[in-house]
Scaffold this motif. Structure first.
Motif, PDB file in Angstrom:
ATOM      1  N   GLU A  82     102.832  47.188 -15.772  1.00  0.00           N
ATOM      2  CA  GLU A  82     103.677  48.392 -15.776  1.00  0.00           C
ATOM      3  C   GLU A  82     104.757  48.256 -16.835  1.00  0.00           C
ATOM      4  N   ILE A  83     105.064  49.374 -17.462  1.00  0.00           N
ATOM      5  CA  ILE A  83     106.183  49.447 -18.399  1.00  0.00           C
ATOM      6  C   ILE A  83     107.182  50.452 -17.838  1.00  0.00           C
ATOM      7  N   TRP A  84     108.415  49.987 -17.656  1.00  0.00           N
ATOM      8  CA  TRP A  84     109.512  50.820 -17.174  1.00  0.00           C
ATOM      9  C   TRP A  84     110.569  50.876 -18.271  1.00  0.00           C
ATOM     10  N   ALA A  85     111.173  52.036 -18.474  1.00  0.00           N
ATOM     11  CA  ALA A  85     112.181  52.196 -19.530  1.00  0.00           C
ATOM     12  C   ALA A  85     113.351  53.018 -19.002  1.00  0.00           C
ATOM     13  N   ARG A  90     120.268  56.621 -19.248  1.00  0.00           N
ATOM     14  CA  ARG A  90     120.337  55.170 -19.063  1.00  0.00           C
ATOM     15  C   ARG A  90     120.918  54.806 -17.692  1.00  0.00           C
ATOM     16  N   SER A  91     120.681  55.671 -16.710  1.00  0.00           N
ATOM     17  CA  SER A  91     121.193  55.403 -15.369  1.00  0.00           C
ATOM     18  C   SER A  91     120.130  54.830 -14.433  1.00  0.00           C
ATOM     19  N   ALA A  92     118.855  54.866 -14.845  1.00  0.00           N
ATOM     20  CA  ALA A  92     117.768  54.333 -14.029  1.00  0.00           C
ATOM     21  C   ALA A  92     116.576  54.044 -14.927  1.00  0.00           C
ATOM     22  N   LEU A  93     115.680  53.224 -14.416  1.00  0.00           N
ATOM     23  CA  LEU A  93     114.422  52.957 -15.116  1.00  0.00           C
ATOM     24  C   LEU A  93     113.356  53.889 -14.562  1.00  0.00           C
TER      25      LEU A  93
END
Length: 175
Positions: A82-85, A90-93
């Motif tokens: 998995e890729i999370w960004a 920019r308050s959560a992935l």
């Protein structure tokens, strides 16, 4: 032959898994490598059963490197990637991409879901900027760990990808 060709192939920016990862500056997952004409060594990969590739960029100052993981269906290095960004604020992935042998539609599974800074192993890697290992997903409350555990996975490795002194993405893989 695949190993020989790998050691003697140069990857221009934007070509092949390393070059595409280098150009994007973000982790990249390429599924079905044996059919991906954008994977420069696809014929060699097909011969040895390699079907999935993951690229991870790392930068220090002016230098860039790309770490690639190649996985074969018969001997996978992980059962889920998995890729999370970070989201726009920019308050959560948020989930960006993934591949799972047990659950094919990860995008639907994680639609409208997010991980807060410091939440579970993935949010912890964001908060600290350090890789994380978790050998018991049952005790990780993030949505990613809960779903992975429900799919029968028990462990994860998390790599934060940092660029310009801030998190660009987090790559997680599960066993």
């Amino acid at each position: 032959m695949f190993e020989f060709n790998s050691r003697h192939t140069r990857f221009p920016r934007g070509f092949g898994l390393p070059g595409r990862t280098w150009k994007a500056g973000l982790p990249l997952i390429i599924k079905d490598l044996h059919n991906a004409k954008s994977f420069l060594r696809w014929e060699d990969a097909a011969e040895v059963g390699i079907n999935l590739g993951v690229g991870v960029p790392y930068r220090t100052g002016e230098k860039s490197w790309v770490l690639t993981f190649l996985s074969a269906q018969a001997t996978p290095i992980a059962r889920r990637f998995e890729i999370w960004a970070p989201d726009e604020t920019r308050s959560a992935l948020v989930f960006r991409a993934g591949d799972c042998s047990a659950q094919s539609d990860l995008a639907a599974l994680y639609a409208a879901k997010s991980i807060a800074k410091g939440e579970g192993s993935i949010g912890g890697a964001w908060a600290t900027g350090m890789p994380a290992l978790n050998d018991d997903l049952a005790h990780d409350g993030s949505i990613a760990a809960v779903q992975a555990h429900a799919a029968g996975l028990s462990r994860m490795v998390v790599l934060p990808v940092i660029g310009n002194a801030r998190l660009d993405a987090v790559l997680a893989w599960y066993l």
